[in-house]
Design a protein around this motif. Structure first.
Motif, PDB file in Angstrom:
ATOM      1  N   ILE A 174      61.336  68.744  65.186  1.00  0.00           N
ATOM      2  CA  ILE A 174      62.070  68.033  66.389  1.00  0.00           C
ATOM      3  C   ILE A 174      62.857  66.850  65.546  1.00  0.00           C
ATOM      4  O   ILE A 174      64.248  66.523  65.595  1.00  0.00           O
ATOM      5  CB  ILE A 174      61.605  67.455  67.257  1.00  0.00           C
ATOM      6  CG1 ILE A 174      61.753  69.190  68.387  1.00  0.00           C
ATOM      7  CG2 ILE A 174      63.112  67.304  68.623  1.00  0.00           C
ATOM      8  CD1 ILE A 174      61.088  69.051  69.606  1.00  0.00           C
ATOM      9  N   TYR A 175      61.792  65.269  64.962  1.00  0.00           N
ATOM     10  CA  TYR A 175      62.049  64.984  64.461  1.00  0.00           C
ATOM     11  C   TYR A 175      62.972  65.049  62.965  1.00  0.00           C
ATOM     12  O   TYR A 175      63.675  64.005  62.836  1.00  0.00           O
ATOM     13  CB  TYR A 175      60.617  63.821  64.427  1.00  0.00           C
ATOM     14  CG  TYR A 175      61.263  62.478  63.560  1.00  0.00           C
ATOM     15  CD1 TYR A 175      61.616  61.226  64.042  1.00  0.00           C
ATOM     16  CD2 TYR A 175      60.908  62.547  61.810  1.00  0.00           C
ATOM     17  CE1 TYR A 175      62.757  59.995  63.713  1.00  0.00           C
ATOM     18  CE2 TYR A 175      61.303  60.737  61.969  1.00  0.00           C
ATOM     19  CZ  TYR A 175      61.815  59.772  61.783  1.00  0.00           C
ATOM     20  OH  TYR A 175      62.101  58.611  61.235  1.00  0.00           O
ATOM     21  N   ALA A 176      61.953  65.971  61.974  1.00  0.00           N
ATOM     22  CA  ALA A 176      62.509  66.145  60.541  1.00  0.00           C
ATOM     23  C   ALA A 176      64.237  66.883  60.681  1.00  0.00           C
ATOM     24  O   ALA A 176      65.104  66.226  60.460  1.00  0.00           O
ATOM     25  CB  ALA A 176      61.424  67.052  60.716  1.00  0.00           C
ATOM     26  N   SER A 177      64.607  67.520  61.630  1.00  0.00           N
ATOM     27  CA  SER A 177      65.843  67.928  61.986  1.00  0.00           C
ATOM     28  C   SER A 177      67.151  67.026  62.684  1.00  0.00           C
ATOM     29  O   SER A 177      68.017  66.721  61.764  1.00  0.00           O
ATOM     30  CB  SER A 177      66.095  69.068  63.609  1.00  0.00           C
ATOM     31  OG  SER A 177      66.022  68.459  64.592  1.00  0.00           O
ATOM     32  N   ALA A 178      66.239  66.051  63.740  1.00  0.00           N
ATOM     33  CA  ALA A 178      67.266  64.847  64.014  1.00  0.00           C
ATOM     34  C   ALA A 178      67.272  63.909  62.714  1.00  0.00           C
ATOM     35  O   ALA A 178      69.228  63.373  62.261  1.00  0.00           O
ATOM     36  CB  ALA A 178      66.692  63.789  64.904  1.00  0.00           C
ATOM     37  N   LEU A 179      66.596  63.312  62.178  1.00  0.00           N
ATOM     38  CA  LEU A 179      66.091  62.905  60.491  1.00  0.00           C
ATOM     39  C   LEU A 179      68.006  63.173  59.783  1.00  0.00           C
ATOM     40  O   LEU A 179      68.556  62.738  58.897  1.00  0.00           O
ATOM     41  CB  LEU A 179      65.488  62.769  59.965  1.00  0.00           C
ATOM     42  CG  LEU A 179      64.792  62.560  58.742  1.00  0.00           C
ATOM     43  CD1 LEU A 179      65.590  60.172  58.824  1.00  0.00           C
ATOM     44  CD2 LEU A 179      64.267  61.763  57.990  1.00  0.00           C
ATOM     45  N   GLN A 180      67.772  64.913  59.297  1.00  0.00           N
ATOM     46  CA  GLN A 180      68.405  65.255  58.240  1.00  0.00           C
ATOM     47  C   GLN A 180      70.158  65.266  58.712  1.00  0.00           C
ATOM     48  O   GLN A 180      70.823  64.906  58.237  1.00  0.00           O
ATOM     49  CB  GLN A 180      67.990  66.963  58.165  1.00  0.00           C
ATOM     50  CG  GLN A 180      67.252  67.243  57.355  1.00  0.00           C
ATOM     51  CD  GLN A 180      67.228  66.853  55.934  1.00  0.00           C
ATOM     52  OE1 GLN A 180      68.190  66.972  55.608  1.00  0.00           O
ATOM     53  NE2 GLN A 180      66.443  66.121  55.294  1.00  0.00           N
TER      54      GLN A 180
END
Length: 88
Positions: free
Chosen positions: A20-26
């Protein structure tokens, strides 16, 4: 849209906090145009990532479906096959 953002809903096991964090960061990187923000923008950038992560988590928890859950390995193999067909 961001090609690196993967679908996180309806998988077994469910999406992890890291995913979830990685998708938000992208997503925030795409919106801002920054891969790594300057010191002046770092606080706003990090706050945006946190807020988008929170919103994504709430969304994933609240969604409902009658479709069977998808298997991550099966979906990954489908993606590899599409890549082989596309790029040889």
């Amino acid at each position: 849209m961001c090609r690196n953002i993967k679908t996180l809903f309806n998988f077994e096991p469910p999406a992890t906090e890291d995913e979830i964090y990685a998708s938000a960061l992208q997503f925030v990187r795409k919106l801002s145009g920054f891969n790594k923000p300057s010191q002046a923008n770092e606080a706003a950038f990090n706050r945006a990532v946190t807020e988008v992560s929170d919103a994504a988590r709430k969304l994933l928890v609240s969604l409902q479906t009658t479709a069977p859950t998808r298997d991550r390995e099966v979906e990954a193999e489908k993606a590899r096959e599409r890549s082989r067909l596309r790029f040889g």
